[in-house]
Design a protein around this motif. Structure first.
Motif, PDB file in Angstrom:
ATOM      1  N   HIS A 125       1.024  -1.160   0.092  1.00 11.16           N
ATOM      2  CA  HIS A 125      -0.106  -0.198  -0.008  1.00 11.16           C
ATOM      3  C   HIS A 125       0.725   1.144  -0.082  1.00 11.16           C
ATOM      4  N   THR A 139       2.859   2.550   3.098  1.00 12.49           N
ATOM      5  CA  THR A 139       2.411   2.278   4.590  1.00 12.49           C
ATOM      6  C   THR A 139       2.392   0.705   4.839  1.00 12.49           C
ATOM      7  N   GLN A 140       2.116  -0.137   4.037  1.00 13.03           N
ATOM      8  CA  GLN A 140       1.996  -1.507   4.319  1.00 13.03           C
ATOM      9  C   GLN A 140       2.528  -2.494   3.191  1.00 13.03           C
ATOM     10  N   GLY A 141       3.107  -3.700   3.786  1.00 10.82           N
ATOM     11  CA  GLY A 141       3.506  -4.631   2.935  1.00 10.82           C
ATOM     12  C   GLY A 141       4.643  -4.755   2.061  1.00 10.82           C
TER      13      GLY A 141
END
Length: 141
Positions: free
Chosen positions: A66, A83-85
């Protein structure tokens, strides 16, 4: 925004900054630019593509990650971060739009990041540089 690896692409568009901003800020338009599958995850806090808006980015067989818009100044600036992953650390992007005297817009696009695997950051940077430089022309505002 201290990160050891940088990608930098400058591109000139014939369209005005407002038109280029509208295209760049719309997450779904970035698939051909990044060579990725893009899916909107969340609209922004106050506008659809403003700060807080989040997209899922899937490149090839790698897991999706993300990116969240952290700053969107209409017609002039977009900043975002992962912000993620992602295995990329400290990843951020900045797209600065400047009107040109004879018309058109200059995009100055910089990405910074690090990768915990020694030597991998330069490889990832080279791939990003090539893909974005090639793909940005596909964004025709």
């Amino acid at each position: 925004m201290a990160t050891p690896q940088r990608v930098h692409v400058v591109h000139t568009f014939a369209s005005d900054p407002a038109t280029v901003f509208a295209k760049l800020s719309e997450h779904e338009n970035l698939g051909p630019v990044l060579g990725a599958k893009i899916r909107r995850v969340r609209d922004g806090d106050t506008t659809r593509n403003g700060a807080g808006s989040t997209r899922s980015v899937k490149v090839g067989p790698l897991p999706a990650f993300h990116e969240t818009t952290t700053l969107a100044e209409p017609d002039s600036l977009i900043e975002y971060e992962i912000t993620q992953g992602s295995p990329l650390k400290g990843h951020w992007g900045r797209q600065i739009l400047t009107p040109l005297p004879g018309g058109g817009t200059q995009l100055d696009y910089t990405i910074g990041f690090d990768v915990p695997v020694p030597g991998a950051a330069a490889l990832v940077g080279a791939v990003l540089q090539k893909n974005i430089a090639k793909g940005i022309g596909k964004l025709t505002p």
